[in-house]
Motif scaffolding. Sequence first.
Motif, PDB file in Angstrom:
ATOM      1  N   ASP A  91       0.836  -1.194   0.000  1.00 34.70           N
ATOM      2  CA  ASP A  91       0.000   0.000   0.000  1.00 34.70           C
ATOM      3  C   ASP A  91       0.872   1.245   0.000  1.00 34.70           C
ATOM      4  O   ASP A  91       1.868   1.327   0.739  1.00 34.70           O
ATOM      5  N   LEU A  92       0.491   2.209  -0.818  1.00 35.95           N
ATOM      6  CA  LEU A  92       1.222   3.468  -0.882  1.00 35.95           C
ATOM      7  C   LEU A  92       0.855   4.351   0.306  1.00 35.95           C
ATOM      8  O   LEU A  92      -0.323   4.432   0.678  1.00 35.95           O
ATOM      9  N   PRO A  93       1.822   5.036   0.901  1.00 38.29           N
ATOM     10  CA  PRO A  93       1.491   6.010   1.949  1.00 38.29           C
ATOM     11  C   PRO A  93       0.602   7.110   1.392  1.00 38.29           C
ATOM     12  O   PRO A  93       0.624   7.400   0.187  1.00 38.29           O
ATOM     13  N   GLY A  94      -0.192   7.719   2.260  1.00 32.79           N
ATOM     14  CA  GLY A  94      -1.141   8.732   1.817  1.00 32.79           C
ATOM     15  C   GLY A  94      -0.508   9.873   1.060  1.00 32.79           C
ATOM     16  O   GLY A  94      -1.032  10.329   0.031  1.00 32.79           O
ATOM     17  N   ASN A  98      -1.460  10.727  -2.812  1.00 31.88           N
ATOM     18  CA  ASN A  98      -2.047  12.008  -3.199  1.00 31.88           C
ATOM     19  C   ASN A  98      -1.422  12.572  -4.462  1.00 31.88           C
ATOM     20  O   ASN A  98      -2.028  13.408  -5.146  1.00 31.88           O
ATOM     21  N   ARG A  99      -0.217  12.144  -4.783  1.00 28.78           N
ATOM     22  CA  ARG A  99       0.487  12.630  -5.970  1.00 28.78           C
ATOM     23  C   ARG A  99       0.143  11.815  -7.219  1.00 28.78           C
ATOM     24  O   ARG A  99       0.628  12.121  -8.303  1.00 28.78           O
ATOM     25  N   ILE A 100      -0.638  10.758  -7.034  1.00 24.35           N
ATOM     26  CA  ILE A 100      -0.971   9.872  -8.153  1.00 24.35           C
ATOM     27  C   ILE A 100      -2.483   9.859  -8.299  1.00 24.35           C
ATOM     28  O   ILE A 100      -3.159   8.953  -7.809  1.00 24.35           O
ATOM     29  N   GLN A 218      -5.610  15.383   9.765  1.00 24.74           N
ATOM     30  CA  GLN A 218      -5.891  14.028  10.248  1.00 24.74           C
ATOM     31  C   GLN A 218      -7.102  13.441   9.536  1.00 24.74           C
ATOM     32  O   GLN A 218      -7.118  12.263   9.181  1.00 24.74           O
ATOM     33  N   ALA A 219      -8.119  14.278   9.325  1.00 25.95           N
ATOM     34  CA  ALA A 219      -9.315  13.811   8.631  1.00 25.95           C
ATOM     35  C   ALA A 219      -8.978  13.339   7.219  1.00 25.95           C
ATOM     36  O   ALA A 219      -9.482  12.307   6.762  1.00 25.95           O
ATOM     37  N   MET A 220      -8.109  14.088   6.526  1.00 21.49           N
ATOM     38  CA  MET A 220      -7.725  13.690   5.167  1.00 21.49           C
ATOM     39  C   MET A 220      -6.919  12.408   5.174  1.00 21.49           C
ATOM     40  O   MET A 220      -7.044  11.583   4.261  1.00 21.49           O
ATOM     41  N   ASN A 221      -6.105  12.188   6.207  1.00 23.32           N
ATOM     42  CA  ASN A 221      -5.358  10.935   6.311  1.00 23.32           C
ATOM     43  C   ASN A 221      -6.300   9.751   6.480  1.00 23.32           C
ATOM     44  O   ASN A 221      -6.093   8.678   5.909  1.00 23.32           O
TER      45      ASN A 221
END
Length: 265
Positions: A91-94, A98-100, A218-221
């Motif tokens: 799994d990619l980190p958040g 976000n960059r993809i 935190q909510a976006m994470n």
Amino acid sequence: MNTKVLLPFLITTLLVSDSLVPEIGHAEPPIQVAQSIWKPFSSAAGNFTVLMPGTPSQEQDTVNTQFGSLNLNGFSVERPNEAIYWVAYFDLPGELSNRIQTSGQINEFLTAVVQGLSEGVEGQLLNQQTITLNNYSGKEFRTQHGEGVVGRYRVYLVNQRVYLLGVVTSKENYLQKSIQGFFNSFRLAGGATGTVSPPPPNLNAQLQQAVCNQNWSQAMNVVNRMIGQTDSQEVRQQLFDYKQKLQGFANSNAVVPASELADCS
């Protein structure tokens, strides 16, 4: 997006470990593999099913990157003097996920994976083509290794998760049907549409708490984690839209009255 930062963890550990890219023998052509050796294998954590020619061994590793830790998971079956079949995912980190987002960024990322794996196993990239899995983008490619060994691979980006499948063999001509059958048997656990259940309640609770505390980062994470756990295109789009609203709150630095936030009064 600078895809060069992706290559170190694609080349090291799981993808080029001795268990996943072994030395293939050059004995006489193998006897045709009996169909009975192919058994369904499923990974609840990996959220996939696939046919494997035997019981796979598991490889796990953790790699620290500038974007956070990656938990690499792989499953492989080696057929002596024939081939090794393997499936891996991480799994990619958040922050990286976000960059993809756009189709161009996804294609750039997948191209980097193809190049990174080819270089990591010291193979010559022979060809590649764009493929899809339940409308998720992927690449299929073929590499030539030393001493007549060929690698056939597929990679998919499913939300935040990267899936890789590979067959490394010196008997490609004898194993065309087996290789294609292995690749085509790969399925997301949600079925043909890739639909799975909505994010678990604990993530919903974490999101609610973060929103009520107006901790937008935190909510976006939490939303990123939700996106990584659903294969439903409809739910995924809803989460992306909601994330854009959270980003707007974060950019404005405004304090939102509790009465305007659902269930936070």
